[in-house]
Write a protein that holds these residues in place. Structure first.
Motif, PDB file in Angstrom:
ATOM      1  N   ARG A 144      55.340 -45.339  81.499  1.00 50.02           N
ATOM      2  CA  ARG A 144      55.484 -44.105  82.018  1.00 50.02           C
ATOM      3  C   ARG A 144      56.741 -43.785  81.883  1.00 50.02           C
ATOM      4  O   ARG A 144      57.180 -42.487  81.562  1.00 50.02           O
ATOM      5  CB  ARG A 144      54.891 -44.037  83.331  1.00 50.02           C
ATOM      6  N   GLY A 145      57.876 -44.705  81.915  1.00 55.02           N
ATOM      7  CA  GLY A 145      59.109 -44.175  82.177  1.00 55.02           C
ATOM      8  C   GLY A 145      59.506 -43.746  80.472  1.00 55.02           C
ATOM      9  O   GLY A 145      60.212 -42.813  80.362  1.00 55.02           O
ATOM     10  N   VAL A 186      57.414 -40.644  87.760  1.00 51.45           N
ATOM     11  CA  VAL A 186      56.471 -42.103  87.219  1.00 51.45           C
ATOM     12  C   VAL A 186      55.466 -42.215  88.195  1.00 51.45           C
ATOM     13  O   VAL A 186      54.609 -42.715  87.811  1.00 51.45           O
ATOM     14  CB  VAL A 186      57.797 -43.283  87.352  1.00 51.45           C
ATOM     15  N   PHE A 203      62.612 -38.024  89.012  1.00 53.01           N
ATOM     16  CA  PHE A 203      62.365 -39.138  88.141  1.00 53.01           C
ATOM     17  C   PHE A 203      61.310 -40.258  88.670  1.00 53.01           C
ATOM     18  O   PHE A 203      60.465 -40.295  87.921  1.00 53.01           O
ATOM     19  CB  PHE A 203      63.407 -39.634  87.244  1.00 53.01           C
TER      20      PHE A 203
END
Lengths: 268, 263
Positions: free
Chosen positions: A90-91, A251, A247
């Motif tokens: 995901r990151g 995620v 962020f």
């Protein structure tokens, strides 16, 4: 791989060129030749240009980022599949999207700076382009602000796909833009508190953009003759902190992404 | 065990309404076909296995790991086109993107496309392909990326005869496990050695062996020699061996055969 192709697809996106190109040009021309035509003089041309540049940048970013992020809603099945059955994390996916966005921002920011400076230079018959150092500084801050808006746009799209009805996704474009009109315009019409500028990127971003364009310290107002100065490291840190938080939220939301039925998506 | 469905109920994520209930199925280094009429829940099983449909009870385990916790597992792939829409991009980019995410080279996929005389699709976006082209592209991707388990939803649908035969050959040559679903009973006759389940109204019946297709019959009502009794909303029938009303060997589409046996 995703970065490169996403960047190319963004460049071919007609919404991008409307909001990022035409829209900036229109507002620059409107500001230079109609809205500020009676008040602009050679002595105040530079700060007026910087203020318009700051606001146009925010309006462009706020609309373009959501429009582009909506593509995410079409990819929910493949994203969920890819996170489970490929090496894509995901990151990494978010970083890829952001990298493409940063590459694209080079075009967007350059367009806004050049159009705005050109229009106001013609209107005021004064050279109001930023110097090289100011250009670099304001470019860097604009990048940072662009990343904030992209992360925010991803979050909004994921919130809708994860927790609401996908049909609402089209309305998301208005949320960051309305917040620009409500919050960022405070600097044009008044003097918001310093604390608000530190905690709200909608307020600190235009202040920082204007300050870097002028190569001066950021302040809490574009109009008051008695502005209060901001600590630019603190103002920048505020934006960066929001980016880190969003962020992490992105995620998390990608971890809980819910696949959309293709039929429902076709109705959007 | 490659794949294990243990008392699984699946629901649409939005409505949370159960579509399939209490499914049990095991796959261990083998090839299995789930055969059933349209709308019987075949695609939903595959979606459940890869986590695209919500599991409301029971568990789906892939190589011993609960699907809800799976992350970064390689060697499992499906041919569902929606799993390959990570970018709105030409087929070549899609292929290369997935290869890079799986640390594999695209040459094998390209050679398969060449074999199917489909290299011309590479510059086109998935949505610009015909249904048959999409199907072949996704079948090839599933067999290449799903080296341990390939999950194939209606792999023969909309294929012309030549490509259908090539696809059947590819499935025979495939070394890993396969779970495929189809309403095309005719294709299954060409795949001896496949385990076979029949799915009717969300319930699985079996397991049979595709080698026995010539010995299996559909028979109206309940009879003493039945090996599976199937209760449906439109009547009861059973699967019998060596005698019965309609031999499955003459069936090409299960829906038609069921309709015929129930009358």
């Amino acid at each position: 791989m995703i970065t490169g192709y996403y960047f190319h697809s963004l460049l071919r996106n007609k919404f991008l060129w409307f909001w990022g190109g035409f829209f900036s040009l229109m507002w620059s021309a409107l500001g230079a030749f109609i809205l500020e035509s009676g008040s602009i003089t050679p002595s105040n041309a530079l700060p007026i240009t910087a203020s318009w540049y700051a606001i146009i940048t925010l309006v462009s970013f706020s609309s373009v980022s959501v429009t582009l992020s909506i593509d995410l809603a079409w990819s929910t099945n493949s994203l969920l599949f890819s996170f489970k059955f490929t090496k894509l994390s995901r990151g990494k996916y978010l970083v890829d999207l952001l990298s493409a966005w940063v590459m694209l921002s080079v075009f967007l920011i350059s367009t806004v700076i050049l159009f705005t400076a050109l229009m106001f230079s013609i209107s005021s018959k004064t050279y109001v382009f930023p110097g090289p150092l100011s250009f670099l500084k304001t470019f860097a801050v604009a990048m940072l602000v662009g990343i904030f808006f992209m992360l925010l746009a991803v979050m909004l799209v994921l919130l809708v796909t994860d927790y609401s009805n996908i049909k609402f996704v089209q309305f998301l474009s208005f949320i960051p833009m309305v917040l620009v009109f409500v919050l960022s315009y405070q600097l044009i019409y008044g003097s918001p508190s310093i604390l608000l500028l530190y905690i709200s990127p909608w307020d600190s971003a235009p202040s920082l953009l204007q300050a870097t364009y002028l190569n001066s310290l950021p302040v809490n107002t574009f109009v008051s003759p008695y502005p209060k100065e901001l600590s630019w490291p603190l103002a920048l840190a505020g934006i960066v902190l929001w980016e880190v938080i969003i962020f992490a939220l992105d995620v998390y939301l990608l971890k809980h992404i819910k696949p959309q039925e293709p039929e429902a998506m076709r109705q959007v | 065990m490659d794949l294990e469905l243990d008392g699984v109920s699946l629901a649409y994520r939005r409505t949370r309404k159960n579509i399939l209930s209490n499914l049990n199925l095991k796959l261990d280094s083998e090839k299995i076909a789930v055969v059933g009429p349209n709308g019987s829940g075949k695609t939903t099983i595959i979606k459940g296995i890869i986590g695209l449909t919500e599991i409301t009870s029971g568990s789906v385990r892939l190589f011993g790991e609960d699907i809800r916790n799976v992350s970064g597992m390689t060697g499992v792939a499906s041919n569902l086109v929606d799993t390959y829409r990570i970018l709105e991009a030409p087929a070549r980019i899609i292929m290369e993107t997935y290869c890079s995410m799986l640390n594999t080279e695209p040459e094998k996929i390209v050679s398969h496309l060449k074999k199917y005389e489909m290299l011309s699709i590479l510059p086109k976006r998935l949505r610009e392909l015909s249904t048959g082209q999409q199907k072949i592209f996704c079948n090839i991707m599933a067999l290449e990326f799903g080296r341990r388990i390939a999950l194939l939803d209606e792999p023969f649908e909309t294929l012309d005869m030549q490509r259908r035969l090539m696809q059947l050959q590819d499935l025979k040559n495939f070394k890993g496990s396969i779970l495929l679903n189809t309403h095309d009973f005719g294709a299954l006759k060409s795949l001896p050695g496949f385990g076979m389940y029949i799915i009717i109204e969300g319930k699985l019946y079996g397991k049979f062996n595709s080698r026995d297709i010539n010995r299996l019959y559909l028979t109206k009502g309940e009879v003493s020699q039945a090996i599976s009794i199937i209760h449906t909303n439109y009547g009861t029938f059973c699967i019998t061996m060596d005698e019965g009303d309609i031999p499955l060997s003459i069936s090409t589409d299960l829906s038609d055969s069921i309709q015929e046996v129930i009358g």
